[in-house]
Scaffold this motif. Structure first.
Motif, mmCIF file in Angstrom:
data_model
loop_
_atom_site.group_PDB
_atom_site.id
_atom_site.type_symbol
_atom_site.label_atom_id
_atom_site.label_comp_id
_atom_site.label_asym_id
_atom_site.label_seq_id
_atom_site.Cartn_x
_atom_site.Cartn_y
_atom_site.Cartn_z
ATOM 1 N N LYS A 1 -9.210 -1.134 -13.338
ATOM 2 C CA LYS A 1 -8.589 -0.018 -12.601
ATOM 3 C C LYS A 1 -8.844 -0.183 -11.106
ATOM 4 O O LYS A 1 -9.811 -0.831 -10.705
ATOM 5 C CB LYS A 1 -9.209 1.319 -13.032
ATOM 6 C CG LYS A 1 -9.144 1.596 -14.514
ATOM 7 C CD LYS A 1 -7.999 2.480 -14.831
ATOM 8 C CE LYS A 1 -7.981 2.811 -16.319
ATOM 9 N NZ LYS A 1 -6.771 3.440 -16.707
ATOM 10 N N PRO A 2 -8.001 0.450 -10.261
ATOM 11 C CA PRO A 2 -8.344 0.500 -8.840
ATOM 12 C C PRO A 2 -9.707 1.179 -8.690
ATOM 13 O O PRO A 2 -9.944 2.237 -9.274
ATOM 14 C CB PRO A 2 -7.225 1.344 -8.238
ATOM 15 C CG PRO A 2 -6.072 1.165 -9.169
ATOM 16 C CD PRO A 2 -6.707 1.071 -10.538
ATOM 17 N N CYS A 3 -10.589 0.540 -7.936
ATOM 18 C CA CYS A 3 -11.979 0.986 -7.899
ATOM 19 C C CYS A 3 -12.563 0.710 -6.519
ATOM 20 O O CYS A 3 -12.328 -0.351 -5.956
ATOM 21 C CB CYS A 3 -12.732 0.206 -8.972
ATOM 22 S SG CYS A 3 -14.437 0.631 -9.186
ATOM 23 N N SER B 1 -5.454 6.216 -1.510
ATOM 24 C CA SER B 1 -5.241 4.785 -1.312
ATOM 25 C C SER B 1 -5.382 4.037 -2.638
ATOM 26 O O SER B 1 -4.563 3.182 -2.975
ATOM 27 C CB SER B 1 -6.246 4.255 -0.288
ATOM 28 O OG SER B 1 -6.184 2.857 -0.204
ATOM 29 N N LEU B 2 -6.420 4.371 -3.396
ATOM 30 C CA LEU B 2 -6.616 3.749 -4.704
ATOM 31 C C LEU B 2 -5.479 4.108 -5.651
ATOM 32 O O LEU B 2 -4.967 3.262 -6.382
ATOM 33 C CB LEU B 2 -7.957 4.179 -5.313
ATOM 34 C CG LEU B 2 -9.216 3.612 -4.654
ATOM 35 C CD1 LEU B 2 -10.447 4.304 -5.189
ATOM 36 C CD2 LEU B 2 -9.309 2.115 -4.870
ATOM 37 N N TYR B 3 -5.073 5.365 -5.623
ATOM 38 C CA TYR B 3 -4.010 5.836 -6.517
ATOM 39 C C TYR B 3 -2.688 5.144 -6.223
ATOM 40 O O TYR B 3 -1.896 4.884 -7.115
ATOM 41 C CB TYR B 3 -3.879 7.349 -6.436
ATOM 42 C CG TYR B 3 -2.998 7.921 -7.512
ATOM 43 C CD1 TYR B 3 -3.388 7.886 -8.848
ATOM 44 C CD2 TYR B 3 -1.768 8.498 -7.201
ATOM 45 C CE1 TYR B 3 -2.568 8.409 -9.845
ATOM 46 C CE2 TYR B 3 -0.955 9.030 -8.189
ATOM 47 C CZ TYR B 3 -1.367 8.968 -9.511
ATOM 48 O OH TYR B 3 -0.556 9.487 -10.495
ATOM 49 N N SER B 4 -2.449 4.817 -4.968
ATOM 50 C CA SER B 4 -1.212 4.109 -4.608
ATOM 51 C C SER B 4 -1.167 2.738 -5.274
ATOM 52 O O SER B 4 -0.104 2.225 -5.576
ATOM 53 C CB SER B 4 -1.072 3.971 -3.097
ATOM 54 O OG SER B 4 -2.001 3.046 -2.578
ATOM 55 N N GLN B 5 -2.331 2.155 -5.556
ATOM 56 C CA GLN B 5 -2.402 0.871 -6.257
ATOM 57 C C GLN B 5 -1.985 1.023 -7.724
ATOM 58 O O GLN B 5 -1.445 0.096 -8.311
ATOM 59 C CB GLN B 5 -3.806 0.285 -6.182
ATOM 60 C CG GLN B 5 -4.248 -0.066 -4.791
ATOM 61 C CD GLN B 5 -5.708 -0.475 -4.747
ATOM 62 O OE1 GLN B 5 -6.235 -1.048 -5.694
ATOM 63 N NE2 GLN B 5 -6.369 -0.171 -3.637
#
Length: 103
Positions: free
Chosen positions: A70-72, A94-98
């Protein structure tokens, strides 16, 4: 947005989690967030979009990334200590956009 917070034992992050829930609500954004210790994240990470790691366990970030896929990212020590929700929210977004780019 579903955020999994990972820290040493889940206790200090629970305080941050409550601040984050309040801030997100004030911004009118729905947030599903859970704080867990290092021993628990592998059991629940699949239910979350992103993983944020407390600074006290930042040395395990690579392992968490590899195990979850996951984006981390690690929350900065200062932001974590003072509960700087605007900066933490920016990191989360920013992570969620990934997530959207990958899936």
């Amino acid at each position: 947005m579903k955020i999994l917070l990972v820290c040493a034992g889940g206790m200090s992050t629970s305080i941050l989690m409550q601040k984050m829930e309040k801030y997100w609500k004030e911004q009118g954004i729905e947030l599903n967030i859970k704080a867990v210790g290092l021993g628990e994240y592998t059991e629940v990470f699949e239910e979350y979009d992103i993983v944020m790691v407390g600074p006290q366990v930042s040395y395990r970030l690579k392992e968490v990334k590899e195990k979850t896929g996951k984006p981390c990212e690690t929350i900065g020590s200062f932001e974590y200590a003072i509960g700087d929700c605007p900066k933490i929210m920016a990191l989360a977004e920013s992570l969620y956009s990934q997530v959207n780019e990958e899936g």
